[in-house]
Design a protein around this motif. Structure first.
Motif, PDB file in Angstrom:
ATOM      1  N   PRO A 250       0.831  -1.210   0.000  1.00  0.00           N
ATOM      2  CA  PRO A 250       0.000   0.000   0.000  1.00  0.00           C
ATOM      3  C   PRO A 250       0.864   1.258   0.000  1.00  0.00           C
ATOM      4  O   PRO A 250       1.982   1.269   0.536  1.00  0.00           O
ATOM      5  N   PHE A 251       0.355   2.308  -0.617  1.00  0.00           N
ATOM      6  CA  PHE A 251       1.073   3.582  -0.595  1.00  0.00           C
ATOM      7  C   PHE A 251       0.054   4.723  -0.587  1.00  0.00           C
ATOM      8  O   PHE A 251      -1.100   4.559  -0.969  1.00  0.00           O
ATOM      9  N   ARG A 252       0.519   5.867  -0.154  1.00  0.00           N
ATOM     10  CA  ARG A 252      -0.312   7.073  -0.083  1.00  0.00           C
ATOM     11  C   ARG A 252       0.506   8.237  -0.634  1.00  0.00           C
ATOM     12  O   ARG A 252       1.596   8.524  -0.146  1.00  0.00           O
ATOM     13  N   ARG A 253      -0.050   8.897  -1.652  1.00  0.00           N
ATOM     14  CA  ARG A 253       0.688   9.971  -2.291  1.00  0.00           C
ATOM     15  C   ARG A 253      -0.203  11.191  -2.494  1.00  0.00           C
ATOM     16  O   ARG A 253      -1.437  11.081  -2.526  1.00  0.00           O
ATOM     17  N   ALA A 254       0.454  12.319  -2.712  1.00  0.00           N
ATOM     18  CA  ALA A 254      -0.255  13.573  -2.995  1.00  0.00           C
ATOM     19  C   ALA A 254       0.143  14.042  -4.392  1.00  0.00           C
ATOM     20  O   ALA A 254       1.320  13.987  -4.762  1.00  0.00           O
ATOM     21  N   PHE A 255      -0.852  14.521  -5.151  1.00  0.00           N
ATOM     22  CA  PHE A 255      -0.598  14.953  -6.524  1.00  0.00           C
ATOM     23  C   PHE A 255      -1.287  16.275  -6.825  1.00  0.00           C
ATOM     24  O   PHE A 255      -2.367  16.565  -6.303  1.00  0.00           O
ATOM     25  N   ASP A 256      -0.662  17.064  -7.692  1.00  0.00           N
ATOM     26  CA  ASP A 256      -1.313  18.166  -8.382  1.00  0.00           C
ATOM     27  C   ASP A 256      -1.657  17.644  -9.771  1.00  0.00           C
ATOM     28  O   ASP A 256      -0.780  17.110 -10.474  1.00  0.00           O
ATOM     29  N   ILE A 257      -2.925  17.789 -10.166  1.00  0.00           N
ATOM     30  CA  ILE A 257      -3.387  17.178 -11.415  1.00  0.00           C
ATOM     31  C   ILE A 257      -4.033  18.235 -12.317  1.00  0.00           C
ATOM     32  O   ILE A 257      -4.810  19.073 -11.845  1.00  0.00           O
ATOM     33  N   ARG A 258      -3.735  18.171 -13.625  1.00  0.00           N
ATOM     34  CA  ARG A 258      -4.374  18.996 -14.639  1.00  0.00           C
ATOM     35  C   ARG A 258      -4.830  18.080 -15.759  1.00  0.00           C
ATOM     36  O   ARG A 258      -4.061  17.235 -16.222  1.00  0.00           O
ATOM     37  N   ALA A 259      -6.076  18.231 -16.198  1.00  0.00           N
ATOM     38  CA  ALA A 259      -6.599  17.402 -17.287  1.00  0.00           C
ATOM     39  C   ALA A 259      -7.445  18.254 -18.230  1.00  0.00           C
ATOM     40  O   ALA A 259      -8.214  19.108 -17.769  1.00  0.00           O
ATOM     41  N   VAL A 260      -7.300  18.027 -19.523  1.00  0.00           N
ATOM     42  CA  VAL A 260      -8.092  18.743 -20.529  1.00  0.00           C
ATOM     43  C   VAL A 260      -8.608  17.745 -21.551  1.00  0.00           C
ATOM     44  O   VAL A 260      -7.989  16.708 -21.809  1.00  0.00           O
ATOM     45  N   LYS A 261      -9.737  18.076 -22.148  1.00  0.00           N
ATOM     46  CA  LYS A 261     -10.343  17.216 -23.165  1.00  0.00           C
ATOM     47  C   LYS A 261      -9.469  17.205 -24.410  1.00  0.00           C
ATOM     48  O   LYS A 261      -8.954  18.236 -24.840  1.00  0.00           O
ATOM     49  N   LEU A 262      -9.320  16.022 -25.016  1.00  0.00           N
ATOM     50  CA  LEU A 262      -8.564  15.851 -26.246  1.00  0.00           C
ATOM     51  C   LEU A 262      -9.295  14.829 -27.104  1.00  0.00           C
ATOM     52  O   LEU A 262      -9.190  13.620 -26.880  1.00  0.00           O
ATOM     53  N   GLY A 263     -10.059  15.295 -28.094  1.00  0.00           N
ATOM     54  CA  GLY A 263     -10.870  14.389 -28.894  1.00  0.00           C
ATOM     55  C   GLY A 263     -11.872  13.689 -28.004  1.00  0.00           C
ATOM     56  O   GLY A 263     -12.507  14.298 -27.139  1.00  0.00           O
ATOM     57  N   ASP A 264     -12.035  12.376 -28.199  1.00  0.00           N
ATOM     58  CA  ASP A 264     -12.890  11.590 -27.308  1.00  0.00           C
ATOM     59  C   ASP A 264     -12.016  10.975 -26.221  1.00  0.00           C
ATOM     60  O   ASP A 264     -12.000   9.766 -26.010  1.00  0.00           O
ATOM     61  N   GLY A 265     -11.305  11.833 -25.546  1.00  0.00           N
ATOM     62  CA  GLY A 265     -10.402  11.405 -24.484  1.00  0.00           C
ATOM     63  C   GLY A 265      -9.865  12.623 -23.770  1.00  0.00           C
ATOM     64  O   GLY A 265     -10.478  13.694 -23.787  1.00  0.00           O
ATOM     65  N   LEU A 266      -8.705  12.504 -23.169  1.00  0.00           N
ATOM     66  CA  LEU A 266      -8.143  13.633 -22.441  1.00  0.00           C
ATOM     67  C   LEU A 266      -6.634  13.500 -22.305  1.00  0.00           C
ATOM     68  O   LEU A 266      -6.075  12.410 -22.422  1.00  0.00           O
ATOM     69  N   ALA A 267      -6.010  14.655 -22.097  1.00  0.00           N
ATOM     70  CA  ALA A 267      -4.578  14.716 -21.819  1.00  0.00           C
ATOM     71  C   ALA A 267      -4.417  15.137 -20.370  1.00  0.00           C
ATOM     72  O   ALA A 267      -5.096  16.064 -19.907  1.00  0.00           O
ATOM     73  N   ILE A 268      -3.531  14.456 -19.669  1.00  0.00           N
ATOM     74  CA  ILE A 268      -3.377  14.683 -18.228  1.00  0.00           C
ATOM     75  C   ILE A 268      -1.908  14.898 -17.892  1.00  0.00           C
ATOM     76  O   ILE A 268      -1.034  14.176 -18.365  1.00  0.00           O
ATOM     77  N   ALA A 269      -1.674  15.899 -17.076  1.00  0.00           N
ATOM     78  CA  ALA A 269      -0.340  16.132 -16.523  1.00  0.00           C
ATOM     79  C   ALA A 269      -0.476  16.147 -15.008  1.00  0.00           C
ATOM     80  O   ALA A 269      -1.419  16.723 -14.465  1.00  0.00           O
ATOM     81  N   TRP A 270       0.435  15.479 -14.339  1.00  0.00           N
ATOM     82  CA  TRP A 270       0.377  15.477 -12.881  1.00  0.00           C
ATOM     83  C   TRP A 270       1.784  15.483 -12.285  1.00  0.00           C
ATOM     84  O   TRP A 270       2.752  15.073 -12.936  1.00  0.00           O
ATOM     85  N   ARG A 271       1.849  15.987 -11.074  1.00  0.00           N
ATOM     86  CA  ARG A 271       3.122  16.111 -10.381  1.00  0.00           C
ATOM     87  C   ARG A 271       2.999  15.484  -8.999  1.00  0.00           C
ATOM     88  O   ARG A 271       2.055  15.782  -8.262  1.00  0.00           O
ATOM     89  N   ASP A 272       3.935  14.632  -8.677  1.00  0.00           N
ATOM     90  CA  ASP A 272       3.964  14.011  -7.351  1.00  0.00           C
ATOM     91  C   ASP A 272       4.532  15.021  -6.356  1.00  0.00           C
ATOM     92  O   ASP A 272       5.701  15.388  -6.426  1.00  0.00           O
ATOM     93  N   ILE A 273       3.668  15.478  -5.430  1.00  0.00           N
ATOM     94  CA  ILE A 273       4.100  16.477  -4.428  1.00  0.00           C
ATOM     95  C   ILE A 273       4.128  15.852  -3.032  1.00  0.00           C
ATOM     96  O   ILE A 273       4.042  16.568  -2.030  1.00  0.00           O
ATOM     97  N   THR A 274       4.243  14.529  -2.996  1.00  0.00           N
ATOM     98  CA  THR A 274       4.205  13.829  -1.710  1.00  0.00           C
ATOM     99  C   THR A 274       5.280  14.341  -0.756  1.00  0.00           C
ATOM    100  O   THR A 274       4.995  14.636   0.425  1.00  0.00           O
ATOM    101  N   LYS A 275       6.503  14.454  -1.225  1.00  0.00           N
ATOM    102  CA  LYS A 275       7.588  14.898  -0.350  1.00  0.00           C
ATOM    103  C   LYS A 275       7.354  16.326   0.129  1.00  0.00           C
ATOM    104  O   LYS A 275       7.639  16.667   1.286  1.00  0.00           O
TER     105      LYS A 275
END
Length: 294
Positions: A250-275
């Motif tokens: 098991p693990f527990r993490r914190a993320f900043d997430i950005r997602a935008v629509k791309l066609g019939d799907g999406l593009a996602i960028a995220w950053r691990d800010i756990t530390k």
């Protein structure tokens, strides 16, 4: 003895033939495509329509007079192997079979232009071998240039994305018969995403998002992603806490997430800010401890 023969019918046939030839010539001269006949035995072009003459700034008689030298003069040296392959195809082509190729020729202005060729066997010799080739061609230089620019742009994008520190992925929606999104398929993941997910690119591309990471449904991310696709509204999540298991741990993490629509799907960028979150929490605890003892 004098024999009078009625040649009216013969004259009518000749006139019909003349009109048919004129009609065909008009079509050949008004088409925007290059139209030509190449003789394999003589190794030269024996016919060129007006558009072909304009392209090379040579009359049909001049093209024919040059013989095999004409091809050597106007064909791009790097495309000689393509031309050789085309001739090999002529030898095995069936009647009506269309042979397509893309090749560079020098026009009247000395510019190398890409042409897309469609060719068929026009006539055969007594042995049944292809003798004359009928071809038509269009100038696709602008399309080729756009393709090259697009390829360069994609390469720049891929290089930038692959070397960025943030995680990045592209997903496509998987829908059921009713049109509802039931999962997302991986279309692309960068190196940082592979490292963050502790999975290879192949492992991710072979499975659905929720199949690979079922905790996405429990965490609400799957529903959030569906809303991005269906409504077209970007998603922004700050300090999102995500809990899951990786290889049984098991693990527990914190993320900043950005997602935008791309066609019939999406593009996602995220950053691990756990530390960073751990450092912030440790600092807060220290401040609270100090406040408590003062």
């Amino acid at each position: 003895m004098v024999v009078n023969q009625d040649i009216t019918e013969l004259k009518q046939v000749e006139e019909a033939l003349r009109q048919s030839q004129h009609f065909i010539q008009q079509i050949a001269d008004t088409t925007p495509n290059l139209l030509y006949i190449y003789d394999q035995i003589k190794e030269c072009n024996i016919y060129a329509n007006r558009r072909t003459e304009e392209f090379f700034c040579l009359r049909q008689a001049q093209i024919q007079a040059k013989g095999k030298q004409f091809i050597l003069d106007v064909l791009h040296p790097e495309d000689l192997p393509i031309f050789a392959t085309m001739k090999e195809h002529y030898a095995t082509a069936k009647d009506g079979e269309v042979i397509e190729s893309e090749i560079r020729f020098k026009n009247a202005q000395g510019e190398w232009r890409w042409l897309h060729l469609w060719e068929v066997v026009f006539s055969r010799n007594a042995e049944g071998l292809a003798e004359q080739i009928l071809g038509t061609a269009i100038d696709i230089t602008e399309r080729k240039q756009l393709e090259a620019e697009l390829a360069a742009s994609e390469e720049r994008f891929r290089t930038s994305i692959e070397n960025m520190l943030d995680c990045f992925s592209i997903y496509s929606a998987i829908r059921d018969e009713a049109g509802q999104i039931v999962d997302f398929s991986f279309e692309y993941v960068n190196a940082a995403a592979c490292q963050n997910n502790n999975l290879t690119k192949e492992e991710q591309l072979e499975q659905g998002l929720c199949e690979l990471l079922p905790a996405y449904r429990e965490a609400g991310l799957f529903d959030d992603y569906c809303q991005v696709v269906e409504r077209g509204q970007p998603l922004v999540k700050e300090s999102f806490i995500y809990e899951d298991n990786s290889h049984g741990k098991p693990f527990r993490r914190a993320f900043d997430i950005r997602a935008v629509k791309l066609g019939d799907g999406l593009a996602i960028a995220w950053r691990d800010i756990t530390k960073r979150k751990q450092a912030e929490e440790a600092l807060l605890e220290e401040r609270n401890f100090i406040s408590a003892i003062l």
